[in-house]
Design an enzyme around this catalytic site. Structure first.
Site, PDB file in Angstrom:
ATOM      1  N   CYS A 181       0.192  12.648  -5.614  1.00 20.74           N
ATOM      2  CA  CYS A 181       0.792  11.282  -5.358  1.00 20.74           C
ATOM      3  C   CYS A 181      -0.057  10.383  -6.846  1.00 20.74           C
ATOM      4  O   CYS A 181      -0.614  11.451  -7.103  1.00 20.74           O
ATOM      5  CB  CYS A 181      -0.114  10.707  -4.766  1.00 20.74           C
ATOM      6  SG  CYS A 181       1.204   8.784  -4.696  1.00 20.74           S
ATOM      7  N   ASP A 216      -1.432   7.616  -6.981  1.00 19.72           N
ATOM      8  CA  ASP A 216      -2.820   6.788  -6.535  1.00 19.72           C
ATOM      9  C   ASP A 216      -3.978   7.023  -7.693  1.00 19.72           C
ATOM     10  O   ASP A 216      -4.397   8.522  -7.756  1.00 19.72           O
ATOM     11  CB  ASP A 216      -2.657   7.523  -4.733  1.00 19.72           C
ATOM     12  CG  ASP A 216      -3.785   6.207  -4.577  1.00 19.72           C
ATOM     13  OD1 ASP A 216      -3.013   5.562  -3.510  1.00 19.72           O
ATOM     14  OD2 ASP A 216      -5.019   5.922  -4.925  1.00 19.72           O
ATOM     15  N   ARG A 224      -6.822   6.934  -6.335  1.00 20.79           N
ATOM     16  CA  ARG A 224      -8.533   7.631  -5.685  1.00 20.79           C
ATOM     17  C   ARG A 224      -8.267   8.934  -5.615  1.00 20.79           C
ATOM     18  O   ARG A 224      -8.991   9.910  -5.230  1.00 20.79           O
ATOM     19  CB  ARG A 224      -7.869   6.538  -4.465  1.00 20.79           C
ATOM     20  CG  ARG A 224      -8.403   5.540  -4.690  1.00 20.79           C
ATOM     21  CD  ARG A 224      -8.199   4.788  -3.234  1.00 20.79           C
ATOM     22  NE  ARG A 224      -6.622   4.689  -2.653  1.00 20.79           N
ATOM     23  CZ  ARG A 224      -6.655   3.878  -1.870  1.00 20.79           C
ATOM     24  NH1 ARG A 224      -7.043   3.590  -0.726  1.00 20.79           N
ATOM     25  NH2 ARG A 224      -4.560   4.585  -1.439  1.00 20.79           N
ATOM     26  N   HIS A 273      -2.188  12.370   1.005  1.00 17.87           N
ATOM     27  CA  HIS A 273      -3.543  11.741   0.947  1.00 17.87           C
ATOM     28  C   HIS A 273      -3.333  10.337   1.853  1.00 17.87           C
ATOM     29  O   HIS A 273      -2.503   9.571   2.100  1.00 17.87           O
ATOM     30  CB  HIS A 273      -3.784  11.423  -0.795  1.00 17.87           C
ATOM     31  CG  HIS A 273      -3.184   9.910  -0.980  1.00 17.87           C
ATOM     32  ND1 HIS A 273      -3.552   9.127  -0.689  1.00 17.87           N
ATOM     33  CD2 HIS A 273      -2.508   9.829  -1.489  1.00 17.87           C
ATOM     34  CE1 HIS A 273      -2.711   7.917  -1.268  1.00 17.87           C
ATOM     35  NE2 HIS A 273      -1.968   8.448  -2.165  1.00 17.87           N
ATOM     36  N   CYS A 298      -1.840   5.944   2.251  1.00 16.92           N
ATOM     37  CA  CYS A 298      -1.005   6.432   0.559  1.00 16.92           C
ATOM     38  C   CYS A 298       0.078   5.075   0.850  1.00 16.92           C
ATOM     39  O   CYS A 298       1.092   5.264   2.093  1.00 16.92           O
ATOM     40  CB  CYS A 298       0.091   7.840   1.087  1.00 16.92           C
ATOM     41  SG  CYS A 298       1.370   7.442  -0.429  1.00 16.92           S
TER      42      CYS A 298
HETATM   43 ZN    ZN Z   1       0.003   8.010  -1.981  1.00 15.48          ZN
END
Ligand code: ZN
Length: 212
Positions: free
Chosen positions: A39, A41, A43, A99, A102
Site C-alpha cells: 500500500c 501508506d 507507515r 497492513h 489500512c
Molecule cells: Zn493501506
C-alpha cells in the site's frame, strides 16, 4: 520541504560515501530478488522493516496493495510493473503485503468514506472483489481492529488470486521460477505475518517460508 532538503544533505554527506561501492555496482544494472507490492501508506517502509538495501526490492505501491485481474480492466501501472519484474528482471519472488489500519480496505468496507473520491472509489472495487474470493464470511463492518485485520487478510489473499491471472506470472509459476507470497504488517507491533495456504491462515513470518 526543509525536512527533505536536510535529509538529502545528510545522505550526500554521511550515507552515500559509505555506500559508494554498492551504488557503483548498481549504477548500470539491477537484479532485485523481490517484487514487493504494498500500500502507499506512509507507515509501511519495506527497506526499514526488512533491512533491505538499494537494489534488493522492486517496489510497486498503490492504494490498498491491489493487483487488478488480468485483462482489459487490468491494464495499468501495476500490471505493467508485474510484467516487467517477471519477464525482464526475472524476480524469483513476488510479495503482496497488506497492513494494519489500512484506510483503503476500510473505505472499501464503508463506501461512504470514499464518496467524494471519484478516482479512488472505482479502484476500491478491486478490494471488494478480492475480498469476495475468500471462502470465509467476512465481518460486515470493520469497526474494530480485529475486523479490519480480517478484511485486510482477505484482501491480500484475493489479490494473490488476481496475481495468478497475469500471463507472465502464470508462466513463471508453471516453470517453478517464481514463488508468490501474501504478507501482513502490523504497524503497532512491527510484526509480519505470512499467509500459509495449507492452513488457510496467517502465521508469523519467522515460522514459515510462505511458499505458494
Ligand atoms: Zn493501506
Amino acid at each position: 520541504m526543509q525536512k527533505l532538503i536536510d535529509g538529502y544533505r545528510r545522505f550526500r554527506a554521511e550515507i552515500f560515501p559509505g555506500m559508494r561501492d554498492h551504488f557503483h555496482l548498481l549504477a548500470e544494472s539491477q537484479s532485485p530478488q523481490f517484487l514487493f507490492i504494498t500500500c502507499c501508506d506512509s507507515r509501511v517502509v519495506p527497506d526499514l522493516i526488512f533491512q533491505t538495501e538499494p537494489g534488493d526490492m522492486f517496489l510497486c505501491r498503490n492504494v490498498g496493495n491491489v493487483v487488478p485481474p488480468a485483462g482489459e480492466l487490468g491494464r495499468g501501472g501495476t500490471s505493467a510493473t508485474i510484467e516487467y519484474a517477471v519477464e525482464v528482471l526475472k524476480v524469483p519472488h513476488i510479495i503482496i503485503c497488506g497492513h494494519s489500519d489500512c484506510g483503503a480496505v476500510r473505505a472499501a468496507m464503508q463506501p461512504e468514506l470514499a464518496r467524494h473520491l471519484p478516482l479512488v472509489r472505482p479502484w476500491l472495487h478491486y478490494v471488494e472483489e478480492a475480498q469476495a474470493v475468500g471462502t470465509r464470511a467476512l465481518p460486515s463492518t470493520c469497526n474494530s481492529d480485529a475486523e479490519l485485520r480480517e478484511c485486510v487478510h482477505a484482501n491480500v489473499v484475493g489479490q494473490l488470486a488476481n496475481l495468478r491471472t497475469h500471463a507472465s506470472v502464470a508462466r513463471a509459476l508453471a516453470a517453478h521460477t517464481l514463488q508468490i507470497h501474501g504478507w501482513y504488517y502490523d504497524i503497532l507491533s512491527g510484526a509480519v505475518e505470512a499467509y500459509a495456504p495449507d492452513q488457510r491462515a496467517f502465521v508469523p513470518l519467522e515460522s514459515t517460508t510462505a511458499t505458494q
